[in-house]
Motif scaffolding. Structure first.
Motif, mmCIF file in Angstrom:
data_model
loop_
_atom_site.group_PDB
_atom_site.id
_atom_site.type_symbol
_atom_site.label_atom_id
_atom_site.label_comp_id
_atom_site.label_asym_id
_atom_site.label_seq_id
_atom_site.Cartn_x
_atom_site.Cartn_y
_atom_site.Cartn_z
ATOM 1 N N TYR A 65 2.584 9.283 -8.892
ATOM 2 C CA TYR A 65 2.008 9.562 -7.577
ATOM 3 C C TYR A 65 1.188 10.840 -7.654
ATOM 4 C CZ TYR A 65 5.795 12.997 -7.149
ATOM 5 O OH TYR A 65 6.643 14.058 -7.359
ATOM 6 N N ASP A 94 1.559 5.100 -6.840
ATOM 7 C CA ASP A 94 2.072 4.966 -5.478
ATOM 8 C C ASP A 94 0.892 5.220 -4.531
ATOM 9 O OD1 ASP A 94 3.427 4.880 -3.125
ATOM 10 O OD2 ASP A 94 4.899 6.405 -3.631
ATOM 11 N N THR A 119 2.752 0.469 -3.025
ATOM 12 C CA THR A 119 3.302 1.487 -2.143
ATOM 13 C C THR A 119 4.390 0.871 -1.281
ATOM 14 O OG1 THR A 119 2.717 3.254 -0.587
ATOM 15 C CG2 THR A 119 1.661 1.102 -0.257
ATOM 16 N N MET A 120 5.220 1.714 -0.720
ATOM 17 C CA MET A 120 6.324 1.234 0.105
ATOM 18 C C MET A 120 5.797 0.605 1.402
ATOM 19 S SD MET A 120 9.541 3.402 1.667
ATOM 20 C CE MET A 120 10.109 3.918 0.053
ATOM 21 N N ASP A 122 5.459 -0.461 5.229
ATOM 22 C CA ASP A 122 5.724 0.374 6.409
ATOM 23 C C ASP A 122 7.129 0.166 6.974
ATOM 24 O OD1 ASP A 122 3.205 1.455 6.245
ATOM 25 O OD2 ASP A 122 2.312 0.053 7.685
ATOM 26 N N GLU A 123 7.654 -1.066 6.891
ATOM 27 C CA GLU A 123 8.954 -1.325 7.518
ATOM 28 C C GLU A 123 10.107 -0.610 6.822
ATOM 29 O OE1 GLU A 123 8.002 -5.146 5.089
ATOM 30 O OE2 GLU A 123 6.932 -3.626 6.264
ATOM 31 N N TYR A 124 9.860 -0.092 5.620
ATOM 32 C CA TYR A 124 10.927 0.609 4.900
ATOM 33 C C TYR A 124 10.812 2.129 4.966
ATOM 34 C CZ TYR A 124 11.903 -3.922 2.730
ATOM 35 O OH TYR A 124 12.219 -5.244 2.517
ATOM 36 N N LYS A 125 9.681 2.641 5.440
ATOM 37 C CA LYS A 125 9.397 4.074 5.314
ATOM 38 C C LYS A 125 10.338 4.962 6.114
ATOM 39 C CE LYS A 125 4.603 3.630 3.890
ATOM 40 N NZ LYS A 125 3.178 3.888 4.192
ATOM 41 N N ASP A 126 10.862 4.498 7.229
ATOM 42 C CA ASP A 126 11.731 5.329 8.060
ATOM 43 C C ASP A 126 13.210 5.077 7.809
ATOM 44 O OD1 ASP A 126 9.547 6.538 9.290
ATOM 45 O OD2 ASP A 126 9.399 4.948 10.796
ATOM 46 N N LYS A 127 13.506 4.199 6.847
ATOM 47 C CA LYS A 127 14.906 3.892 6.576
ATOM 48 C C LYS A 127 15.513 4.913 5.617
ATOM 49 C CE LYS A 127 14.676 -1.076 7.463
ATOM 50 N NZ LYS A 127 14.946 -2.439 6.939
ATOM 51 N N LYS A 132 13.430 5.975 -4.768
ATOM 52 C CA LYS A 132 12.053 6.351 -5.086
ATOM 53 C C LYS A 132 11.491 5.436 -6.182
ATOM 54 C CE LYS A 132 12.694 11.251 -3.945
ATOM 55 N NZ LYS A 132 12.638 12.643 -4.466
#
Length: 302
Positions: A65, A94, A119-120, A122-127, A132
């Protein structure tokens, strides 16, 4: 009877001729020896090349990254991998798209490479408790399933340090090979525990119910195992990536093959580059705008 008078001059002439003959003979012997040595060295080199070409390929998956130390870390790693024959480097950024600066580094290395990005979602970013580099490694695995049948897979982060002997040894991997990782967690090392040549447990500061208490840099996988388990992938849960992946590959303790001389030596280390200050254009004095500093900072900030 004819008597021949031998003069001093004749003796000198004969000695000179013998000296020239001796020198010519010695030079011919030296040339012959050099020719034989050259042929011997060429034969050794040819034999080594044939041997190296017959070795199973190693596929290195490296998630990376953008950061201040990225190019320094990847330069160090690339110049280690340049000494490893029959290796393919899969670099997964990333990011939403691959970057020119990373591609230029890969091209300069001269290594066979594949340059990807992931890249991750969006639905996982706040979990919480998200591991990593999960989606980067998953993308590398996806590419391998589609493009490689034989060889060995190894996950190698760009900020670790590697002894090239590790890559020589992991080519023998039949299922999953394991080895110690230095400079990690509170114990300073993560290692399989070996008794009578077999893995019987793990010496690791983070056990936490893990069946395989290993670091991501501490194992290599034969691609046949990967293809035999088409649904196996890296799980999402932080700190359980390695354990979950090996479980999904249906690996058992007795399948593990200890390397690094029975796991008695460290051949890979969790080195971390010290985070320096971030270069910024405002660091350049106005009086220096007509110097090399502008181009230097532009190159660093790409």
């Amino acid at each position: 009877m004819v008597r021949v008078s031998v003069t001093k001059g004749m003796v000198v002439a004969v000695l000179v001729l013998e000296s020239f003959y001796l020198l010519a003979s010695l030079k011919k012997l030296a040339d012959l020896e050099e020719e034989c040595e050259g042929k011997s060295q060429k034969a050794v080199a040819d034999n080594r090349q044939v041997k190296e070409e017959a070795w199973p390929p190693i596929y290195i998956i490296t998630p990376t990254y953008k950061r201040t130390t990225q190019i320094a870390d990847m330069t160090r790693m690339s110049q280690t991998l340049m000494h490893v024959p029959n290796l393919h480097w899969i670099v997964v950024e990333d990011a939403l798209k691959t970057s020119d600066v990373v591609r230029e580094l890969l091209v300069r290395s001269g290594l066979p490479f594949t340059h990807l990005c992931a890249t991750m979602p969006d639905e996982y970013k706040d979990k919480p408790m998200m591991g990593k580099g999960v989606f980067n490694r998953r993308e590398g695995i996806r590419w391998l399933r589609e493009n490689a049948r034989e060889g060995v897979l190894y996950f190698a982060d760009d900020d670790n340090s590697y002894d090239i002997r590790l890559f020589e040894q992991m080519r023998t991997t039949r299922k999953v090979s394991v080895f110690p990782v230095g400079m990690i967690l509170s114990l300073g090392v993560s290692s399989p525990i070996i008794r009578d040549g077999k893995v019987v447990g793990f010496h690791d500061a983070f056990q936490a119910g893990r069946k395989f208490a290993v670091d991501m840099a501490g194992f290599a996988i034969n691609l046949r195992v990967l293809h035999a388990n088409p649904d196996a992938t890296i799980p999402l849960r932080l700190s359980y990536l390695e354990d979950g992946f090996l479980r999904r590959l249906r690996i058992e303790l007795e399948d593990l093959e200890p390397l690094a001389w029975g796991c008695t030596q460290v051949l890979v280390w969790h080195t971390k580059t010290h985070r320096p200050g971030t270069p910024k254009m405002e660091h350049i004095a106005h009086t220096d705008f007509d110097t090399n500093l502008v181009e230097l900072y532009n190159n660093m900030l790409r």
